[in-house]
Design a protein around this motif. Structure first.
Motif, mmCIF file in Angstrom:
data_model
loop_
_atom_site.group_PDB
_atom_site.id
_atom_site.type_symbol
_atom_site.label_atom_id
_atom_site.label_comp_id
_atom_site.label_asym_id
_atom_site.label_seq_id
_atom_site.Cartn_x
_atom_site.Cartn_y
_atom_site.Cartn_z
ATOM 1 N N ARG A 1 0.849 -1.202 0.000
ATOM 2 C CA ARG A 1 0.000 0.000 0.000
ATOM 3 C C ARG A 1 0.878 1.244 0.000
ATOM 4 N NH1 ARG A 1 -5.340 -0.233 1.472
ATOM 5 N NH2 ARG A 1 -6.137 -2.310 1.790
ATOM 6 N N VAL B 1 1.030 5.524 0.791
ATOM 7 C CA VAL B 1 0.414 6.589 1.570
ATOM 8 C C VAL B 1 0.337 7.826 0.691
ATOM 9 C CG1 VAL B 1 0.622 8.036 3.622
ATOM 10 C CG2 VAL B 1 1.304 5.640 3.709
ATOM 11 N N ASP B 2 -0.872 8.377 0.569
ATOM 12 C CA ASP B 2 -1.068 9.602 -0.195
ATOM 13 C C ASP B 2 -0.429 10.761 0.566
ATOM 14 O OD1 ASP B 2 -3.492 11.998 -0.681
ATOM 15 O OD2 ASP B 2 -2.424 11.100 -2.376
ATOM 16 N N MET C 1 -3.395 13.668 1.692
ATOM 17 C CA MET C 1 -4.441 13.329 2.651
ATOM 18 C C MET C 1 -3.990 12.328 3.707
ATOM 19 S SD MET C 1 -6.900 15.212 1.764
ATOM 20 C CE MET C 1 -8.268 14.562 2.659
ATOM 21 N N GLY C 2 -2.949 11.554 3.434
ATOM 22 C CA GLY C 2 -2.486 10.563 4.389
ATOM 23 C C GLY C 2 -3.232 9.246 4.300
ATOM 24 N N TRP C 3 -4.097 9.084 3.292
ATOM 25 C CA TRP C 3 -4.836 7.836 3.112
ATOM 26 C C TRP C 3 -3.942 6.785 2.504
ATOM 27 C CZ3 TRP C 3 -9.426 10.560 0.255
ATOM 28 C CH2 TRP C 3 -10.154 11.292 1.182
ATOM 29 N N THR C 4 -4.211 5.530 2.820
ATOM 30 C CA THR C 4 -3.469 4.446 2.184
ATOM 31 C C THR C 4 -4.281 3.924 1.016
ATOM 32 O OG1 THR C 4 -4.424 2.836 3.679
ATOM 33 C CG2 THR C 4 -2.299 3.766 4.306
ATOM 34 N N SER C 5 -3.596 3.579 -0.044
ATOM 35 C CA SER C 5 -4.287 3.078 -1.231
ATOM 36 C C SER C 5 -3.410 2.070 -1.941
ATOM 37 C CB SER C 5 -4.636 4.231 -2.177
ATOM 38 O OG SER C 5 -3.452 4.824 -2.675
ATOM 39 N N SER C 6 -4.037 1.348 -2.860
ATOM 40 C CA SER C 6 -3.350 0.355 -3.649
ATOM 41 C C SER C 6 -4.133 0.159 -4.937
ATOM 42 C CB SER C 6 -3.248 -0.966 -2.894
ATOM 43 O OG SER C 6 -2.698 -1.966 -3.709
ATOM 44 N N GLN D 1 -9.407 -6.756 -1.930
ATOM 45 C CA GLN D 1 -10.691 -6.413 -1.334
ATOM 46 C C GLN D 1 -11.676 -7.577 -1.378
ATOM 47 O OE1 GLN D 1 -12.084 -3.044 -3.497
ATOM 48 N NE2 GLN D 1 -10.223 -1.866 -3.137
#
Length: 103
Positions: free
Chosen positions: A33, A35-36, A39-44, A50
């Motif tokens: 993952r 880290v943006d 914003m600090g959001w994690t994404s992949s 999922q």
């Protein structure tokens, strides 16, 4: 594509065994993952992480994986022995109790 087949354990907040009688097929993530920075959001970009498929039996999950060419790792659950005491808490309120009930 790799996945794991397991039977979920009970939650830490409950001593009950609800939602632990089925088997799950869960895909392992293929990439880490990120880290943006804004914003600090994690994404992949891995959408398979999922997906969680539910099966009634372990054999059904293994058969599904075999039919779809999925390499699986099977994790067997560690079942606890039930701890049922004769004359447990309910015996405090029994009508045929011998002796006085005191604190």
């Amino acid at each position: 594509m790799r996945a794991r087949i397991f039977q979920p354990s009970r939650t830490a907040m409950s001593s009950g065994t609800a939602k632990t009688n089925h088997w799950l097929l869960e895909f392992t993530p293929t990439e880490a993952r990120e880290v943006d920075p804004l914003m600090g959001w994690t994404s992949s970009s891995d959408t398979q992480a999922q997906v969680r498929l539910t099966f009634e039996t372990k054999e059904a999950a293994v058969e599904y994986a075999r039919d779809h060419g999925i390499d699986v790792q099977i994790q067997t659950p560690h079942k606890r022995k039930p701890n049922v005491r004769p004359g447990g808490y309910g015996d405090n309120f029994a009508t045929g109790r011998r002796g006085a009930w005191t604190h």
